[in-house]
Design an enzyme around this catalytic site. Structure first.
Site, short mmCIF file in Angstrom:
data_model
loop_
_atom_site.label_atom_id
_atom_site.label_comp_id
_atom_site.label_asym_id
_atom_site.label_seq_id
_atom_site.Cartn_x
_atom_site.Cartn_y
_atom_site.Cartn_z
CG ASP A 254 -2.13 -1.65 1.31
OD1 ASP A 254 -2.24 -1.89 0.63
OD2 ASP A 254 -1.71 -1.85 2.25
CE LYS B 116 3.12 -2.73 -4.12
NZ LYS B 116 2.42 -2.00 -3.18
N GLY C 243 -3.98 -3.56 -4.27
CA GLY C 243 -5.02 -2.64 -4.63
C GLY C 243 -4.52 -1.42 -5.45
CG HIS C 244 -1.70 -1.61 -7.21
ND1 HIS C 244 -0.98 -2.75 -8.41
CD2 HIS C 244 -1.41 -2.15 -6.04
CE1 HIS C 244 -0.22 -2.95 -7.91
NE2 HIS C 244 -0.28 -2.80 -6.19
NE ARG D 210 5.67 -31.29 -7.07
CZ ARG D 210 6.71 -32.18 -6.61
NH1 ARG D 210 7.55 -32.80 -7.49
NH2 ARG D 210 7.09 -32.65 -5.15
CD GLN E 157 0.36 -8.60 -2.86
OE1 GLN E 157 1.84 -9.58 -3.33
NE2 GLN E 157 -0.19 -8.36 -2.95
CB THR F 112 1.71 -12.25 0.00
OG1 THR F 112 0.30 -12.49 -0.40
CG2 THR F 112 3.02 -11.70 -0.68
CB THR G 226 -8.15 -5.75 -1.89
OG1 THR G 226 -6.93 -5.17 -2.17
CG2 THR G 226 -8.17 -7.14 -1.84
CB THR G 227 -9.68 -6.18 3.37
OG1 THR G 227 -8.39 -5.25 3.36
CG2 THR G 227 -9.39 -7.37 2.46
P1 IMP Z 1 -2.75 -12.82 0.96
O1 IMP Z 1 -1.99 -12.44 0.23
O2 IMP Z 1 -4.32 -12.41 1.07
O3 IMP Z 1 -2.83 -14.40 1.41
O4 IMP Z 1 -2.48 -12.37 2.48
C1 IMP Z 1 -1.53 -11.76 3.32
C2 IMP Z 1 -0.93 -10.45 4.04
O5 IMP Z 1 -0.60 -9.90 3.87
C3 IMP Z 1 -2.31 -10.40 4.97
O6 IMP Z 1 -1.54 -9.30 5.80
C4 IMP Z 1 -2.51 -9.06 3.60
O7 IMP Z 1 -3.52 -8.02 4.81
C5 IMP Z 1 -1.29 -8.74 3.74
N1 IMP Z 1 -1.84 -8.01 2.11
C6 IMP Z 1 -1.66 -8.90 1.07
N2 IMP Z 1 -1.87 -8.40 -0.40
C7 IMP Z 1 -1.50 -6.68 0.19
C8 IMP Z 1 -1.62 -5.49 -0.34
O8 IMP Z 1 -1.63 -5.46 -1.35
N3 IMP Z 1 -1.51 -4.64 1.02
C9 IMP Z 1 -1.58 -4.19 1.70
N4 IMP Z 1 -1.22 -5.91 1.98
C10 IMP Z 1 -1.29 -6.85 1.68
#
Ligand code: IMP
Length: 422
Positions: free
Chosen positions: A13, A16, A40-41, A138, A218, A233, A294-295
């Protein structure tokens, strides 16, 4: 530099999308190389705001070739939903080696989180972890097989019984093979015209000397190798992962831009040494619109942490820094920057590999005077108040990387270039 990668230097976040969108005005190709629609861009131009999750940030420019490379995990439904909202002509190429996120991956993501009780990662529930798990076990599905009805059907017949067993054991509804097949066939039909060998294309475009931007999702602290494992992630957002995840030779990448906020944020669980709470955190969260794209989850707020940025520089290589959201700090009387950590009374300059040790680290701060001026209209470094210049200069000094650009607001025009990067 003609081929650069934009990486997030913190916990994601960092802005980027905005930096990629800005530099993409000069690019001929923009490539997403890892992750999926967990990203989420946000891109803002001409007074409109767009949220991208899967699509590369060059998608709004009809002249740019956008690539979703083999390192990505692609949710076909997410892709179809997102691309249908793009009103201008676009060019998109999807790797036939990218892995496919299916509905049971998303459910298993939820199950995994539920099972973890107080050790939850706080994932986005987009099925990212389970899809990468299948890739490396795999037992995954590549795009090339997804768009072939026979191969897709036989994949479901082989794999779905195992997934259904996991789901039913956890008390979740199971999936019907025919239903998944029929629904996802409609997505496959819409996607197949974009699927190709993107490594072949990228290598050809490199030979033609095209300008290529690789767009990380990320941030490095969420890297499965170099991040705060297991609160990370399931892919690697580092520059190092670009060659593997796109099918080009490592030495073809010419540099990287590390995007960092002027402060730090984190969503989801996990260690965050410079985290702050109270009124100031609330103010920064509101002013910086610090809610997940995203969330929609509120992001945790902290001071700028240069131990994190030096770690990012070590494991990924940073040719330049791009500092975003500098305007959000206007009005903060005293600014703090983490210079080191103290661990069991000893000053350290690294990120410990296990989160329990990392949690014991106490940040060592340096303080700098803030500025009151509204800087959202600033168009050059010289126009910044002295204190803001000092803040950027000190950051550059502590990380030992030049500041290439900074931004003072969400719009494309609120980006100031100090160095010609690309
Ligand atoms: P996942 O990528 O959905 O498996 O989430 C794993 C961790 O990465 C969690 O803490 C998410 O909040 C974080 N995360 C995944 N994508 C993003 C992103 O685009 N921005 C910030 N945090 C992210």
């Amino acid at each position: 530099m003609k081929r650069i990668v934009i990486v997030g230097s913190q916990w994601g976040d960092e802005g980027k999308g905005k930096i990629t969108d800005y530099l993409a005005q000069r690019a001929e190709v923009v490539v997403r190389y890892q992750g999926g629609n967990n990203a989420g861009h946000t891109v803002v131009f001409d007074g409109n705001k767009y949220s991208l999750h899967l699509l590369p940030s060059g998608i709004f420019n009809p002249k740019i070739k956008n690539v979703m490379a083999n390192g990505m995990v692609i949710d076909p439904k997410g892709f179809v939903d997102e691309i249908s909202k793009i009103e201008t002509p676009y060019q998109i190429y999807i790797s036939n080696r990218a892995h496919v996120v299916l509905p049971f991956h998303k459910k298993i993501d939820e199950v995994n989180e539920l099972m973890k009780a107080d050790q939850k990662i706080g994932t986005t529930h987009k099925g990212i972890g389970p899809t990468y798990t299948d890739k490396f076990a795999r037992t995954g599905l590549r795009m090339a097989a997804f768009i072939n009805p026979q191969l897709f059907k036989s994949y479901l017949e082989n794999e779905l019984p195992y997934k259904n067993k996991i789901l039913s054991d956890a008390g979740f509804d199971t999936f019907d093979i025919d239903e998944v097949f029929e629904t996802y066939q409609t997505y496959a039909k819409q996607i197949e015209k974009h699927v190709c060998d993107t490594s072949l294309l990228l290598n050809q475009w490199i030979e033609e000397d095209k300008k290529i931007l690789f767009e990380g999702a990320q941030g490095i602290m969420l890297c499965v190798d170099h991040g705060t494992y297991p609160f990370v992630t399931s892919s690697s957002p580092t520059a190092a992962s670009v060659p593997l995840n796109t099918g080009i030779a490592p030495w073809l990448l010419e540099g990287s831009v590390g995007v960092t906020k002027a402060y730090t944020t984190r969503v989801g669980e996990g260690v965050f040494p410079s985290e702050i709470s109270g009124d100031l955190a609330h103010e920064i969260r509101e002013r910086g619109h610090e809610y997940g794209t995203t969330t929609k989850r509120p992001r945790r707020i902290g001071w700028l942490d240069t131990v994190v940025l030096r770690h990012a520089k070590r494991v990924s290589g940073l040719s330049f820094l791009a500092v975003t959201l500098l305007d959000v700090l206007s009005g903060v009387k005293t600014l703090k920057i983490v210079t080191h950590y103290k661990l069991d009374g000893i000053i350290i300059d690294y990120v410990p590999a296990d989160v329990h040790t990392y949690e014991k680290c106490i940040p060592v701060y340096e303080t700098l005077p803030g500025w009151d001026e509204d800087i959202t209209g600033v168009t050059s470094f010289d126009q910044l108040p002295e204190q803001a210049k000092n803040y950027l200069n000190r950051l550059s000094e502590l990380v030992n990387v030049k500041i290439g650009m900074f931004s003072v607001g969400p719009d494309r025009v609120q980006t100031v270039e100090i160095e010609e990067i690309f």
